[in-house]
Design a protein around this motif. Structure first.
Motif, mmCIF file in Angstrom:
data_model
loop_
_atom_site.group_PDB
_atom_site.id
_atom_site.type_symbol
_atom_site.label_atom_id
_atom_site.label_comp_id
_atom_site.label_asym_id
_atom_site.label_seq_id
_atom_site.Cartn_x
_atom_site.Cartn_y
_atom_site.Cartn_z
ATOM 1 N N LEU A 1 -7.528 11.692 1.077
ATOM 2 C CA LEU A 1 -6.939 12.583 -0.078
ATOM 3 C C LEU A 1 -7.350 11.853 -1.386
ATOM 4 O O LEU A 1 -7.631 12.920 -2.244
ATOM 5 C CB LEU A 1 -5.535 12.556 0.099
ATOM 6 C CG LEU A 1 -5.005 13.959 0.645
ATOM 7 C CD1 LEU A 1 -3.582 13.786 1.030
ATOM 8 C CD2 LEU A 1 -5.156 15.043 -0.321
ATOM 9 N N SER A 2 -7.314 10.705 -1.445
ATOM 10 C CA SER A 2 -7.211 10.260 -2.633
ATOM 11 C C SER A 2 -8.943 10.130 -3.108
ATOM 12 O O SER A 2 -9.158 10.590 -4.460
ATOM 13 C CB SER A 2 -7.234 8.862 -2.823
ATOM 14 O OG SER A 2 -6.270 8.244 -1.602
ATOM 15 N N PHE A 3 -9.716 10.334 -2.230
ATOM 16 C CA PHE A 3 -11.184 10.505 -2.653
ATOM 17 C C PHE A 3 -11.484 11.894 -2.974
ATOM 18 O O PHE A 3 -12.043 12.267 -4.076
ATOM 19 C CB PHE A 3 -11.956 10.351 -1.151
ATOM 20 C CG PHE A 3 -12.559 9.250 -1.166
ATOM 21 C CD1 PHE A 3 -13.473 8.461 -2.261
ATOM 22 C CD2 PHE A 3 -12.267 8.117 -0.013
ATOM 23 C CE1 PHE A 3 -13.961 7.285 -2.173
ATOM 24 C CE2 PHE A 3 -12.714 6.619 -0.130
ATOM 25 C CZ PHE A 3 -13.636 6.346 -0.998
ATOM 26 N N MET A 4 -10.818 12.881 -2.432
ATOM 27 C CA MET A 4 -10.775 14.278 -2.911
ATOM 28 C C MET A 4 -10.308 14.621 -4.314
ATOM 29 O O MET A 4 -10.936 15.199 -5.074
ATOM 30 C CB MET A 4 -10.148 15.021 -1.761
ATOM 31 C CG MET A 4 -11.139 15.303 -0.634
ATOM 32 S SD MET A 4 -10.091 16.139 0.664
ATOM 33 C CE MET A 4 -9.594 17.719 -0.121
ATOM 34 N N LEU B 1 0.715 -1.201 0.157
ATOM 35 C CA LEU B 1 -0.147 0.021 -0.026
ATOM 36 C C LEU B 1 0.875 1.267 -0.098
ATOM 37 O O LEU B 1 0.493 2.322 -0.748
ATOM 38 C CB LEU B 1 -0.839 0.028 1.183
ATOM 39 C CG LEU B 1 -2.226 0.130 0.961
ATOM 40 C CD1 LEU B 1 -3.048 -0.084 2.303
ATOM 41 C CD2 LEU B 1 -2.940 0.974 0.012
ATOM 42 N N LEU B 2 1.831 1.326 0.843
ATOM 43 C CA LEU B 2 2.841 2.410 0.754
ATOM 44 C C LEU B 2 3.409 2.621 -0.714
ATOM 45 O O LEU B 2 3.728 3.773 -0.559
ATOM 46 C CB LEU B 2 3.910 1.963 1.998
ATOM 47 C CG LEU B 2 3.592 2.264 3.438
ATOM 48 C CD1 LEU B 2 4.521 2.061 4.289
ATOM 49 C CD2 LEU B 2 2.826 3.743 3.673
ATOM 50 N N LYS C 1 2.223 2.309 14.183
ATOM 51 C CA LYS C 1 1.103 3.067 14.660
ATOM 52 C C LYS C 1 0.792 4.401 13.962
ATOM 53 O O LYS C 1 -0.495 4.692 13.337
ATOM 54 C CB LYS C 1 0.850 3.305 16.155
ATOM 55 C CG LYS C 1 0.358 2.229 17.043
ATOM 56 C CD LYS C 1 -0.741 2.265 17.787
ATOM 57 C CE LYS C 1 -1.386 1.329 18.397
ATOM 58 N NZ LYS C 1 -0.857 1.193 20.073
ATOM 59 N N GLN C 2 1.898 4.931 13.899
ATOM 60 C CA GLN C 2 1.839 6.266 12.909
ATOM 61 C C GLN C 2 1.271 6.096 11.483
ATOM 62 O O GLN C 2 0.435 6.658 10.864
ATOM 63 C CB GLN C 2 3.078 6.897 12.717
ATOM 64 C CG GLN C 2 3.476 7.589 13.962
ATOM 65 C CD GLN C 2 4.845 8.048 14.033
ATOM 66 O OE1 GLN C 2 5.701 7.386 13.634
ATOM 67 N NE2 GLN C 2 5.204 9.324 14.656
ATOM 68 N N LEU C 3 1.663 4.874 10.931
ATOM 69 C CA LEU C 3 1.174 4.329 9.711
ATOM 70 C C LEU C 3 -0.246 4.404 9.423
ATOM 71 O O LEU C 3 -0.838 4.852 8.523
ATOM 72 C CB LEU C 3 1.715 3.107 9.205
ATOM 73 C CG LEU C 3 2.841 3.257 8.115
ATOM 74 C CD1 LEU C 3 3.492 1.784 7.825
ATOM 75 C CD2 LEU C 3 2.442 3.869 6.964
ATOM 76 N N TYR C 4 -0.973 3.969 10.529
ATOM 77 C CA TYR C 4 -2.433 3.719 10.643
ATOM 78 C C TYR C 4 -3.114 4.988 10.630
ATOM 79 O O TYR C 4 -4.282 4.943 9.970
ATOM 80 C CB TYR C 4 -2.696 2.592 11.780
ATOM 81 C CG TYR C 4 -2.540 1.433 11.555
ATOM 82 C CD1 TYR C 4 -3.280 0.666 10.650
ATOM 83 C CD2 TYR C 4 -1.634 0.800 12.054
ATOM 84 C CE1 TYR C 4 -3.171 -0.554 10.623
ATOM 85 C CE2 TYR C 4 -1.365 -0.690 11.901
ATOM 86 C CZ TYR C 4 -2.110 -1.388 11.053
ATOM 87 O OH TYR C 4 -1.636 -2.497 10.948
ATOM 88 N N ILE C 5 -2.410 6.081 11.050
ATOM 89 C CA ILE C 5 -3.112 7.292 11.023
ATOM 90 C C ILE C 5 -3.005 8.068 9.680
ATOM 91 O O ILE C 5 -3.955 8.453 9.130
ATOM 92 C CB ILE C 5 -2.458 8.281 11.980
ATOM 93 C CG1 ILE C 5 -2.584 7.758 13.469
ATOM 94 C CG2 ILE C 5 -2.939 9.570 11.973
ATOM 95 C CD1 ILE C 5 -1.960 8.374 14.522
ATOM 96 N N ILE C 6 -1.833 7.623 8.965
ATOM 97 C CA ILE C 6 -1.521 8.306 7.826
ATOM 98 C C ILE C 6 -2.487 7.703 6.564
ATOM 99 O O ILE C 6 -2.741 8.469 5.884
ATOM 100 C CB ILE C 6 0.139 8.057 7.483
ATOM 101 C CG1 ILE C 6 0.974 8.673 8.479
ATOM 102 C CG2 ILE C 6 0.178 8.637 5.976
ATOM 103 C CD1 ILE C 6 2.204 8.743 7.948
#
Lengths: 181, 179
Positions: free
Chosen positions: B14-17, A4-5, B2-7
């Motif tokens: 963003l992709s939706f927008m 995904l990344l 964990k940070q990744l899960y937030i990102i």
């Protein structure tokens, strides 16, 4: 997860590519073209030739079928226009139609005026005739960085010269005062 | 980690927008594509027109022009009717039998096509009162055409007639003769 990344940057890259593609098409918008040609008409009709600095590039080249040679450079173009104004001090110009595409505009114009000043021609300066002229023509302008860098002008020069009191005749036997180029 | 899960959700939003924007852009670009296609077709019609003129293919001309076709050469000539154009063409080709049109540039926008062109021809019979000179001439000009339903509805012609006359040996003179 790692996959995904990798995908995200790819998606972003794709968006950028698409974004860039759209911009390349239009060098001049319809609004910009209108504004420039309106300014041109104002410059001609009010004889404010300094306005042309905002319209033409310094090294513009104009191919005008009524000029024996290409007009090269903005100064030469201003000189050409000021000769026009000397011959037709009440010169009035309108733009009748416009096409805007890519880096080019096509304008159809009409020019009218009264010949109350000397007319600069290849035969020398002709005295004012008091004749009225009214004729239409077309110009293609090529733009770069918001200014006209090249222009082609077409109109029926014969019609204009006839309105100015000229006529066309078969070649005459050479006369003493004749001066040919 | 964990940070990744937030990102990730952020990236999704963003992709939706971008996606929405893209869809709008898509319909816009589709309209532009359709427009570009029509403009390409219009250019092709103009090329066919000059080919039909040079080949004196009257049948093809009739296909390309509606009955109420009109031609305007400002302040000089103005007529309606495709048959008149055929007469016009025939008269011209009588004087210049080998005349051929070369398109130098086509600019198509909306329903209009601007054509920068020149005509090469040899003067082999009387033209505008000038007897045949055998001279090879080139006339430059511009036409603006309006295309409706795949046919050329209107043409505006701007040509340097003086240039042609001078090539045929005519000279410009002040009317009263003296300078």
């Amino acid at each position: 997860m790692k996959k995904l990344l990798m995908i995200i940057p790819l998606v972003i890259l794709l968006c950028f590519t698409f974004g860039c593609q759209k911009q390349a098409e239009e060098v001049i918008t319809e609004e910009e073209a209108k504004a420039i040609h309106n300014l041109y008409v104002e410059a001609r009709n009010t004889v404010n030739l300094d306005l042309l600095d905002e319209i033409y590039a310094e090294d513009v080249v104009v191919h005008d079928c009524s000029a024996p040679e290409d007009i090269i450079g903005l100064d030469a173009l201003k000189q050409y226009y000021s000769n026009n104004h000397r011959a037709l001090p009440d010169l009035h110009m309108t733009i009748d139609d416009m096409i805007v595409k890519g880096d080019r505009t096509v304008t159809v114009w009409t020019l009218s005026g009264t010949n109350t000043g000397p007319l600069h021609t290849h035969l020398g300066d002709m005295p004012a005739t008091g004749n009225k002229v009214h004729f239409s023509g077309v110009a293609i302008d090529r733009f770069d960085e918001g200014k006209i860098v090249e222009e082609w002008v077409y109109f029926n020069v014969l019609q204009l010269m006839q309105q100015l009191g000229f006529t066309i005749v078969p070649p005459q036997p050479p006369e003493p005062q004749e001066e040919k180029k | 980690m964990k940070q990744l899960y937030i990102i990730l959700p952020l990236a999704l939003i963003l992709s939706f927008m971008v996606g929405f924007q893209d869809r709008e852009a898509m319909t816009e670009s589709e309209a532009m594509k359709a427009q570009a296609e029509v403009e390409e077709q219009n250019k092709e019609i103009v090329r066919d027109f000059f080919k039909a003129i040079d080949e004196r293919n009257t049948e093809k001309l009739m296909e390309l022009l509606p009955i109420d076709f009109s031609l305007t050469s400002p302040d000089i000539t103005e007529f309606t009717g495709r048959v008149k154009l055929v007469h016009f063409r025939d008269a011209f080709y009588e004087s210049f039998p080998d005349a051929s049109h070369t398109i130098d540039e086509l600019i198509a926008e909306g329903d209009k096509v601007a054509v920068k062109l020149h005509i090469n021809a040899t003067h082999e019979a009387e033209y505008e009162g000038i007897p045949a000179t055998g001279k090879k001439v080139t006339q430059y000009g511009m036409h603006i055409m309006r295309i409706v339903d795949g046919q050329i509805k209107e043409i505006w012609v701007f040509e340097d007639v003086l240039g042609l006359m001078q090539q045929l040996g005519m000279e410009l003179k002040p009317k009263e003769g003296e300078k």
